[in-house]
Design a protein around this motif. Structure first.
Motif, short mmCIF file in Angstrom:
data_model
loop_
_atom_site.label_atom_id
_atom_site.label_comp_id
_atom_site.label_asym_id
_atom_site.label_seq_id
_atom_site.Cartn_x
_atom_site.Cartn_y
_atom_site.Cartn_z
N LEU A 447 0.86 -1.18 0.00
CA LEU A 447 0.00 0.00 0.00
C LEU A 447 0.89 1.22 0.00
O LEU A 447 1.82 1.32 0.81
N GLY A 448 0.64 2.12 -0.94
CA GLY A 448 1.51 3.29 -1.06
C GLY A 448 0.72 4.59 -1.13
O GLY A 448 -0.39 4.64 -1.65
N PHE A 449 1.34 5.64 -0.57
CA PHE A 449 0.79 6.99 -0.62
C PHE A 449 1.86 7.93 -1.15
O PHE A 449 3.06 7.71 -0.93
N GLY A 450 1.44 8.99 -1.81
CA GLY A 450 2.40 9.96 -2.31
C GLY A 450 1.76 11.31 -2.53
O GLY A 450 0.53 11.44 -2.65
N ALA A 451 2.60 12.33 -2.55
CA ALA A 451 2.13 13.70 -2.80
C ALA A 451 3.15 14.40 -3.67
O ALA A 451 4.35 14.10 -3.62
N SER A 452 2.69 15.32 -4.48
CA SER A 452 3.57 16.06 -5.37
C SER A 452 3.06 17.48 -5.53
O SER A 452 1.90 17.79 -5.22
N PHE A 453 3.93 18.34 -6.04
CA PHE A 453 3.54 19.72 -6.32
C PHE A 453 4.39 20.26 -7.45
O PHE A 453 5.60 20.02 -7.50
N SER A 454 3.75 20.93 -8.39
CA SER A 454 4.45 21.61 -9.48
C SER A 454 3.73 22.92 -9.78
O SER A 454 2.54 23.07 -9.50
N SER A 455 4.46 23.84 -10.38
CA SER A 455 3.87 25.15 -10.70
C SER A 455 2.82 25.05 -11.79
O SER A 455 1.91 25.88 -11.87
N ASP A 456 2.92 24.01 -12.67
CA ASP A 456 1.95 23.86 -13.76
C ASP A 456 0.70 23.12 -13.32
O ASP A 456 -0.42 23.57 -13.56
N ALA A 457 0.91 21.94 -12.67
CA ALA A 457 -0.23 21.09 -12.32
C ALA A 457 -0.73 21.30 -10.91
O ALA A 457 -1.80 20.81 -10.54
N GLY A 458 0.02 22.02 -10.08
CA GLY A 458 -0.38 22.24 -8.71
C GLY A 458 -0.11 21.02 -7.84
O GLY A 458 0.75 20.19 -8.14
N ALA A 459 -0.87 20.89 -6.77
CA ALA A 459 -0.68 19.77 -5.85
C ALA A 459 -1.30 18.50 -6.42
O ALA A 459 -2.30 18.54 -7.15
N GLY A 460 -0.68 17.37 -6.09
CA GLY A 460 -1.19 16.09 -6.55
C GLY A 460 -1.08 15.04 -5.47
O GLY A 460 -0.21 15.10 -4.59
N LEU A 461 -1.97 14.06 -5.53
CA LEU A 461 -1.97 12.95 -4.58
C LEU A 461 -1.94 11.63 -5.34
O LEU A 461 -2.50 11.52 -6.43
N THR A 462 -1.30 10.63 -4.72
CA THR A 462 -1.19 9.31 -5.32
C THR A 462 -1.52 8.26 -4.27
O THR A 462 -1.04 8.32 -3.15
N LEU A 463 -2.36 7.32 -4.65
CA LEU A 463 -2.71 6.20 -3.79
C LEU A 463 -2.63 4.92 -4.62
O LEU A 463 -3.20 4.85 -5.71
N SER A 464 -1.91 3.93 -4.10
CA SER A 464 -1.78 2.67 -4.84
C SER A 464 -1.89 1.49 -3.88
O SER A 464 -1.49 1.57 -2.72
N PHE A 465 -2.43 0.41 -4.40
CA PHE A 465 -2.58 -0.82 -3.64
C PHE A 465 -2.39 -2.00 -4.58
O PHE A 465 -2.86 -1.98 -5.73
N SER A 466 -1.69 -3.03 -4.10
CA SER A 466 -1.54 -4.24 -4.91
C SER A 466 -1.45 -5.45 -3.99
O SER A 466 -0.86 -5.38 -2.92
N ASP A 480 -4.77 2.00 -8.72
CA ASP A 480 -3.93 3.19 -8.65
C ASP A 480 -4.82 4.40 -8.86
O ASP A 480 -5.65 4.43 -9.79
N ILE A 481 -4.61 5.40 -8.02
CA ILE A 481 -5.33 6.67 -8.14
C ILE A 481 -4.31 7.79 -8.12
O ILE A 481 -3.55 7.93 -7.15
N ASN A 482 -4.27 8.58 -9.22
CA ASN A 482 -3.36 9.72 -9.32
C ASN A 482 -4.19 10.94 -9.68
O ASN A 482 -4.87 10.95 -10.73
N THR A 483 -4.14 11.96 -8.85
CA THR A 483 -4.94 13.16 -9.09
C THR A 483 -4.08 14.40 -8.92
O THR A 483 -3.17 14.44 -8.09
N THR A 484 -4.37 15.39 -9.76
CA THR A 484 -3.81 16.74 -9.61
C THR A 484 -4.96 17.73 -9.81
O THR A 484 -6.11 17.33 -10.02
N GLN A 485 -4.64 19.01 -9.77
CA GLN A 485 -5.69 20.01 -9.95
C GLN A 485 -6.25 19.99 -11.37
O GLN A 485 -7.40 20.35 -11.59
N ASP A 486 -5.46 19.54 -12.35
CA ASP A 486 -5.88 19.59 -13.75
C ASP A 486 -6.21 18.23 -14.34
O ASP A 486 -6.80 18.17 -15.42
N SER A 487 -5.80 17.12 -13.71
CA SER A 487 -5.99 15.82 -14.34
C SER A 487 -6.17 14.74 -13.28
O SER A 487 -5.88 14.95 -12.10
N GLY A 488 -6.63 13.60 -13.74
CA GLY A 488 -6.79 12.45 -12.87
C GLY A 488 -6.65 11.17 -13.66
O GLY A 488 -7.00 11.10 -14.84
N ASN A 489 -6.10 10.14 -13.01
CA ASN A 489 -5.91 8.84 -13.66
C ASN A 489 -6.14 7.76 -12.63
O ASN A 489 -5.40 7.63 -11.66
#
Length: 556
Positions: A447-466, A480-489
Motif C-alpha cells: 500500500l503506497g501513498f504519495g504527494a507532489s507539487f508543481s507550478s503547472d499542475a499544482g498539488a497532486g496525490l497518489t494512492l496505490s494498492f496491490s 492506482d489513483i493519481n490526481t492533480t488540480q488539472d488531471s486524474g488517472n
C-alpha cells in the motif's frame, strides 16, 4: 541490585558473562570439589548409611523431584564418590543456583537455592532492529525459571541477527536485576557498533572476465558513493555461499565446465568497520558443443525422431541449461507418444584437444514408480489448489523427478513464499512415492501513498494498492489513483491466473482518465475497460489477446 549472569566470552559472539550469578555457579562447583576432597579423605575410615533425607530451601520444586535427581536410597552404603555424584546430578538439573549436601548422623540434609523466575524481559540499546523482532528470537520467557544457559543462547541469537544485517561488531550483554519474591528482570544490553561494509571485492585467477564484470554477478556488492542507500554492500556471511553458486552458474553457462571457486577469504579491518573479500577462482577452458546424438536400447524408440526434437547445434558454447532443456523436451515427446517411465540420460565425452563436448542422449526406461499423494504444509493463507496446480502430475501418475524439480521452481516463481522445500520419500509401498511440499509464506501486498507539487499542475496525490495473492487464491488485485488540480488517472485491475481451472490468465481492468488544463479551451474524459486472456505458446513463451473499449468525451 544489578547483576550479570554466569559464563564468560562466547567466541566471536562476544557475550559477556556477569559476576554475581557466575560467582554462585563457581562457588557451587568449588563446594563440590572441596566436598569431594573431604569425603575422599574419610572414605578409608567410614562409609555412609542414611535412614532419612531432608530437602531444605526448595520453594517451587517438590522435595521428591530433588531426591529423584540425587538418586539415593535409604539404608544403602554410600561412599564419598556417590555423594559427589548426587551433588553433580542435582546441580546439572539446571533448577538450582546453589546446592549443598550436609551429612548429619543418619540424616542427609540437601540444601538448595532455586533459580529465580523471570519477571519481565527487556532489550536496551537497539536502534537498528526492533524489540519485537529481537524478542521473537529469545527463548527465555516471563514467569518461567531463569536459566543462564538459555540467556546466553538468547544473546547469541541476537548477535547472529545483527551479523546478518552487517553489524559484526555488535555485542550483547544479558543482565539480571533482582526483585522481591525470588524474581528477576532479564535485560539484554546491546552495543550495535557500526555496520561493516564491503570495502573491496577482488578476484584471483580470473582471465576471461574482468573484476568489474564478475562483481555484477554477485549478490554481495562493493561499497561506493551510494553506500548510504544501497544495503547489499554490507557484509553478510551467509551471502558468500550464495555468491559462490552464482559465480559457478555464470561460468558454467559460458562453457567453463571445470570452473571452481577454490576459496573465499574475508579480512576484517583493524577498526572492524570494513571487510575485504577475495574470491580465488580456477576458470579452466571454455568448451563448445560437439556431436549431438540420440541412442536407445528400447526397440520401439525412433531415435531419428528424437534427434529432430533437439535444438542444440554443434559449435555453440556449451551450457547446462541447454542440456536440461533438451532432456525435458525428449521426455515430453515420450509422454506425447504414450510412453511412461521414460528417462533421458546425457552421456558426455570430452575432447580436450578440440575443446568440445560430445553429448549422447540415451533414452531408457526407468523404474515403475507412481505418485501416491502430495502433502502440502506451511500454507496458512494460500489455498492448497494454488500450489497443486503448479504440478503437471496428480496422485496416481508416474513419478518423474525432473517434473518435481520443475514444479518446485514454478512454486518459487509465484513469489508468494519466502522459502519452498519440495522433497520425495517412499510411500506405503516400494513403488509408491509421497511428495512433501513445505512452504513459508511471505507478505504479498503493498500500500503506497504519495504527494507532489508543481507550478503547472499544482498539488497532486497518489494512492496505490496491490495484492498478488488475493485471499490466498493466487489472484492479483491492484488499483492506482493519481490526481492533480488539472488531471486524474484511476485504474483497477483483477487477474485470475487459472481461468476455468486451466493455464489461462484472465485479466479485467477498468480506468478513468480526465484532463482539464489551463492551456486548452476544453477538457477530456475517458472511461473504459479492458479484457485480456493470456495462454502458453511454448515452453517459455506466452501470448495475450486483448480487447479494450472506452468512451471518450471532449467537454467544452
Amino acid at each position: 541490585m544489578n547483576d550479570k549472569l554466569g559464563g564468560g566470552a562466547a567466541g566471536r559472539r562476544q557475550i559477556m558473562g556477569s559476576d554475581k550469578a557466575g560467582w554462585a555457579v563457581t562457588a557451587s562447583l568449588v563446594l563440590a570439589v572441596v566436598f569431594s576432597v573431604m569425603m575422599a579423605g574419610t572414605a578409608f575410615a567410614q562409609d555412609f548409611r542414611f535412614s532419612r533425607f531432608v530437602v531444605e530451601g526448595n520453594q517451587r520444586v517438590d522435595a521428591s523431584t530433588v531426591l529423584s535427581y540425587a538418586d539415593l536410597q535409604t539404608g544403602e552404603v554410600l561412599s564419598a564418590a556417590d555423594l559427589n555424584t548426587a551433588f553433580q546430578d542435582i546441580l546439572a538439573s539446571g533448577l538450582f543456583e546453589t546446592v549443598s549436601l550436609d551429612p548429619q548422623g543418619s540424616t542427609l540434609v540437601i540444601t538448595v537455592e532455586e533459580w529465580p523466575t523471570i519477571n519481565r524481559i527487556s532489550i536496551e540499546g537497539n536502534r537498528r532492529l526492533d524489540d519485537e523482532d529481537l524478542l521473537r528470537l529469545v527463548r527465555s520467557s516471563p514467569r518461567r525459571v531463569y536459566s543462564p544457559t538459555t540467556a546466553e543462547a538468547d544473546a547469541d541469537a541476537i548477535v547472529t541477527a545483527y551479523e546478518t544485517q552487517g553489524y559484526l561488531a555488535a555485542t550483547v550483554e544479558p543482565r539480571i536485576i533482582r526483585r522481591s519474591d525470588n524474581r528477576v528482570d532479564l535485560v539484554f544490553e546491546i552495543r550495535e557498533g557500526r555496520v561493516v561494509e564491503n570495502e573491496r571485492v577482488t578476484f584471483i585467477g580470473n582471465r576471461s572476465y574482468s573484476e568489474r564484470r564478475l562483481r555484477r554477478v554477485l549478490e554481495t556488492k562493493q561499497a561506493n558513493f551510494l553506500r548510504s542507500i544501497v544495503g547489499r554492500d554490507s557484509f553478510v556471511a551467509d551471502r558468500i555461499e550464495f555468491d559462490r553458486q552464482l559465480l559457478t552458474d555464470f561460468y558454467r553457462a559460458r562453457g567453463f565446465v571445470d570452473f571452481e571457486v577454490l576459496s573465499v577469504s574475508t579480512e576484517l579491518s583493524r577498526e572492524r568497520n570494513a571487510t575485504f573479500i577475495t574470491f580465488n577462482l580456477r576458470e579452466g577452458q571454455s568448451y563448445d558443443f560437439g556431436r549431438i546424438t540420440v541412442s536407445s536400447d528400447l526397440p520401439d524408440i525412433d531415435t531419428e525422431r528424437y534427434l529432430d526434437e533437439i535444438r542444440i547445434r554443434p559449435g555453440r558454447t556449451y551450457t547446462p541449461v541447454a542440456v536440461d532443456s533438451t532432456i525435458t523436451r525428449l521426455e515430453l515427446l515420450a509422454l506425447r507418444e504414450g510412453r511412461d517411465f521414460i528417462r533421458v540420460e546425457p552421456r558426455v565425452t570430452r575432447n580436450d584437444a578440440a575443446l568440445t563436448l560430445d553429448i549422447e542422449f540415451n533414452v531408457t526406461r526407468g523404474e515403475r514408480v507412481f505418485v501416491e499423494r502430495i502433502d502440502i504444509e506451511g500454507n496458512q493463507t494460500t489455498l492448497d489448489r494454488v500450489i497443486r496446480r503448479q504440478f503437471r502430475i496428480v496422485e496416481g501418475d508416474p513419478f518423474n523427478p525432473r517434473e518435481i524439480r520443475a514444479a518446485s521452481e514454478r512454486i518459487r516463481a509465484l513469489n508468494y513464499f519466502a522459502d519452498v522445500q519440495v522433497a520425495s520419500r517412499e510411500g506405503s509401498a516400494p513403488d509408491q512415492v509421497v511428495i512433501d511440499v513445505d512452504v513459508e509464506e511471505r507478505a504479498t501486498g503493498s500500500l503506497g501513498f504519495g504527494a507532489s507539487f508543481s507550478s503547472d499542475a499544482g498539488a497532486g496525490l497518489t494512492l496505490s494498492f496491490s495484492e498478488s495473492n488475493f485471499l490466498g487464491r493466487g489472484q492479483s488485485l491492484s488499483f492506482d489513483i493519481n490526481t492533480t488540480q488539472d488531471s486524474g488517472n484511476s485504474q483497477i485491475t483483477f487477474v485470475e491466473p487459472a481461468f476455468l481451472g486451466r493455464d489461462l490468465a484472465l485479466s479485467l481492468s477498468a480506468f478513468l482518465i480526465t484532463s482539464d488544463t489551463n492551456n486548452a479551451e476544453f477538457s477530456t474524459e475517458r472511461l473504459g475497460g479492458r479484457v485480456a486472456l493470456g495462454f502458453a505458446a511454448g515452453e517459455d513463451r506466452r501470448l495475450q489477446l486483448r480487447y479494450e473499449i472506452s468512451q471518450d468525451e471532449v467537454l467544452g
